[in-house]
Design a protein around this motif. Structure first.
Motif, PDB file in Angstrom:
ATOM      1  N   ALA A  13       0.852  -1.187   0.000  1.00  0.00           N
ATOM      2  CA  ALA A  13       0.000   0.000   0.000  1.00  0.00           C
ATOM      3  C   ALA A  13       0.881   1.228   0.000  1.00  0.00           C
ATOM      4  O   ALA A  13       1.819   1.321   0.777  1.00  0.00           O
ATOM      5  CB  ALA A  13      -0.895   0.000   1.231  1.00  0.00           C
ATOM      6  N   THR A  14       0.594   2.178  -0.874  1.00  0.00           N
ATOM      7  CA  THR A  14       1.480   3.327  -0.994  1.00  0.00           C
ATOM      8  C   THR A  14       0.794   4.662  -0.762  1.00  0.00           C
ATOM      9  O   THR A  14       1.306   5.706  -1.166  1.00  0.00           O
ATOM     10  CB  THR A  14       2.127   3.347  -2.394  1.00  0.00           C
ATOM     11  N   ALA A  15      -0.373   4.669  -0.122  1.00  0.00           N
ATOM     12  CA  ALA A  15      -1.063   5.927   0.119  1.00  0.00           C
ATOM     13  C   ALA A  15      -0.295   6.722   1.163  1.00  0.00           C
ATOM     14  O   ALA A  15      -0.028   6.245   2.240  1.00  0.00           O
ATOM     15  CB  ALA A  15      -2.485   5.671   0.601  1.00  0.00           C
ATOM     16  N   ALA A  16       0.097   7.953   0.842  1.00  0.00           N
ATOM     17  CA  ALA A  16       0.848   8.762   1.798  1.00  0.00           C
ATOM     18  C   ALA A  16       0.591  10.229   1.554  1.00  0.00           C
ATOM     19  O   ALA A  16       0.636  10.684   0.417  1.00  0.00           O
ATOM     20  CB  ALA A  16       2.332   8.466   1.661  1.00  0.00           C
ATOM     21  N   ILE A  17       0.271  10.963   2.620  1.00  0.00           N
ATOM     22  CA  ILE A  17       0.080  12.408   2.500  1.00  0.00           C
ATOM     23  C   ILE A  17       1.394  13.064   2.833  1.00  0.00           C
ATOM     24  O   ILE A  17       1.982  12.789   3.871  1.00  0.00           O
ATOM     25  CB  ILE A  17      -1.028  12.902   3.453  1.00  0.00           C
ATOM     26  N   VAL A  18       1.876  13.909   1.959  1.00  0.00           N
ATOM     27  CA  VAL A  18       3.177  14.535   2.181  1.00  0.00           C
ATOM     28  C   VAL A  18       3.054  16.043   2.098  1.00  0.00           C
ATOM     29  O   VAL A  18       2.186  16.583   1.421  1.00  0.00           O
ATOM     30  CB  VAL A  18       4.212  14.048   1.134  1.00  0.00           C
ATOM     31  N   LYS A 152       9.913  11.726  -1.033  1.00  0.00           N
ATOM     32  CA  LYS A 152      10.868  12.606  -1.724  1.00  0.00           C
ATOM     33  C   LYS A 152      10.326  13.049  -3.079  1.00  0.00           C
ATOM     34  O   LYS A 152      10.424  14.228  -3.444  1.00  0.00           O
ATOM     35  CB  LYS A 152      12.203  11.868  -1.917  1.00  0.00           C
ATOM     36  N   HIS A 153       9.762  12.103  -3.811  1.00  0.00           N
ATOM     37  CA  HIS A 153       9.237  12.394  -5.148  1.00  0.00           C
ATOM     38  C   HIS A 153       8.092  13.407  -5.071  1.00  0.00           C
ATOM     39  O   HIS A 153       7.998  14.320  -5.905  1.00  0.00           O
ATOM     40  CB  HIS A 153       8.744  11.093  -5.790  1.00  0.00           C
ATOM     41  N   SER A 154       7.245  13.259  -4.078  1.00  0.00           N
ATOM     42  CA  SER A 154       6.104  14.170  -3.935  1.00  0.00           C
ATOM     43  C   SER A 154       6.543  15.571  -3.555  1.00  0.00           C
ATOM     44  O   SER A 154       5.958  16.563  -3.990  1.00  0.00           O
ATOM     45  CB  SER A 154       5.121  13.625  -2.887  1.00  0.00           C
ATOM     46  N   LYS A 160       0.327  16.411  -3.154  1.00  0.00           N
ATOM     47  CA  LYS A 160      -0.185  16.437  -1.790  1.00  0.00           C
ATOM     48  C   LYS A 160      -0.724  15.076  -1.374  1.00  0.00           C
ATOM     49  O   LYS A 160      -0.806  14.768  -0.191  1.00  0.00           O
ATOM     50  CB  LYS A 160      -1.304  17.478  -1.661  1.00  0.00           C
ATOM     51  N   LEU A 161      -1.118  14.255  -2.348  1.00  0.00           N
ATOM     52  CA  LEU A 161      -1.711  12.963  -2.038  1.00  0.00           C
ATOM     53  C   LEU A 161      -1.324  11.941  -3.105  1.00  0.00           C
ATOM     54  O   LEU A 161      -1.456  12.209  -4.294  1.00  0.00           O
ATOM     55  CB  LEU A 161      -3.239  13.088  -1.979  1.00  0.00           C
ATOM     56  N   VAL A 162      -0.819  10.780  -2.661  1.00  0.00           N
ATOM     57  CA  VAL A 162      -0.502   9.692  -3.577  1.00  0.00           C
ATOM     58  C   VAL A 162      -1.405   8.518  -3.212  1.00  0.00           C
ATOM     59  O   VAL A 162      -1.289   7.949  -2.126  1.00  0.00           O
ATOM     60  CB  VAL A 162       0.980   9.267  -3.479  1.00  0.00           C
ATOM     61  N   LEU A 163      -2.298   8.173  -4.126  1.00  0.00           N
ATOM     62  CA  LEU A 163      -3.229   7.076  -3.889  1.00  0.00           C
ATOM     63  C   LEU A 163      -2.669   5.782  -4.457  1.00  0.00           C
ATOM     64  O   LEU A 163      -1.749   5.790  -5.272  1.00  0.00           O
ATOM     65  CB  LEU A 163      -4.575   7.378  -4.551  1.00  0.00           C
ATOM     66  N   THR A 164      -3.239   4.662  -4.025  1.00  0.00           N
ATOM     67  CA  THR A 164      -2.866   3.371  -4.585  1.00  0.00           C
ATOM     68  C   THR A 164      -4.094   2.726  -5.211  1.00  0.00           C
ATOM     69  O   THR A 164      -5.200   2.861  -4.686  1.00  0.00           O
ATOM     70  CB  THR A 164      -2.270   2.431  -3.511  1.00  0.00           C
ATOM     71  N   TYR A 165      -3.870   2.082  -6.339  1.00  0.00           N
ATOM     72  CA  TYR A 165      -4.985   1.432  -7.046  1.00  0.00           C
ATOM     73  C   TYR A 165      -4.646  -0.027  -7.302  1.00  0.00           C
ATOM     74  O   TYR A 165      -3.523  -0.371  -7.661  1.00  0.00           O
ATOM     75  CB  TYR A 165      -5.254   2.125  -8.385  1.00  0.00           C
ATOM     76  N   SER A 166      -5.630  -0.901  -7.107  1.00  0.00           N
ATOM     77  CA  SER A 166      -5.461  -2.325  -7.384  1.00  0.00           C
ATOM     78  C   SER A 166      -6.785  -2.892  -7.855  1.00  0.00           C
ATOM     79  O   SER A 166      -7.842  -2.543  -7.322  1.00  0.00           O
ATOM     80  CB  SER A 166      -5.011  -3.064  -6.114  1.00  0.00           C
TER      81      SER A 166
END
Length: 202
Positions: A13-18, A152-154, A160-166
């Motif tokens: 899971a890669t959801a992270a608020i940065v 770092k990439h964000s 501001k938000l990286v979601l994950t999709y599956s």
């Protein structure tokens, strides 16, 4: 006999608020660009997603961990099977010769068979627990590697938000293809992992 624990190999899971410390953009006259258009573009650039199915298939670190764990499961299964077969042979031999044994011999053999059966059960439980613990530890490291990179990439890109999709767990039902950063994330993660391995071998 309980079966060995199955590898869940869950998707990372890669959801992270940065947070993002971007420099203020140069001001432009209000008449030159409509405010609503600027806000829409900014909003689009702040939210992206990563396809976790592709991540698990193409991220080399994830694949290496999965291969290592699968090998340990196979070895544990083979060891347990070998011990089980030895127990079955002794049990069959006792069943054949039990009638000709003395009471003392029968008691000693039965006690030994009971101990062997108990050893098999404990071996099964210990192998399952050890593999489950190692699985949790190893995939936690994979998760950390992904989230650290995304942080770092964000910060660099202003996300501001990286979601994950599956497909197996579609929490995101639809997203525009332009929001998909999966390929660039996988390429960067693989390069980072390859560089790290190369440095370790020196």
């Amino acid at each position: 006999m309980n079966k060995l624990v199955k590898l869940t190999l869950g998707v990372v899971a890669t959801a992270a608020i940065v947070s993002c410390n971007q420099q203020a953009s140069k001001e432009t006259p209000a008449s030159s660009t409509p405010a609503t258009s600027t806000q829409e573009v900014a909003k689009e650039e702040k939210i992206v997603y990563v396809n976790s199915d592709s991540l698990s298939e193409k991220y080399q670190y994830y694949k290496d961990v999965r291969t290592k764990l699968e090998a340990k499961v196979k070895k544990a299964q083979n060891d347990l099977q070998a011990k089980g077969q030895a127990y079955q042979r002794e049990l069959a031999e006792y069943q054949q010769k039990g009638g000709t044994m003395s009471a003392t011999e029968r008691q000693a053999t039965e006690e030994r068979l009971v101990r062997l059966q108990g050893d098999l059960g404990r071996m099964d439980q210990n192998a399952s627990a050890n593999i489950a613990q190692e699985e949790q530890t190893e995939f936690s490291k994979v998760y950390s590697a992904v989230t650290e990179y995304l942080k770092k990439h964000s910060e660099e890109k202003g996300y501001k938000l990286v979601l994950t999709y599956s497909k197996t767990n579609p929490t995101v039902l639809y997203a525009e293809p332009s929001m998909d950063i999966t390929k660039q994330v996988i390429d960067a993660l693989n390069k980072e992992y390859s560089d790290k391995n190369a440095s370790a071998k020196k």
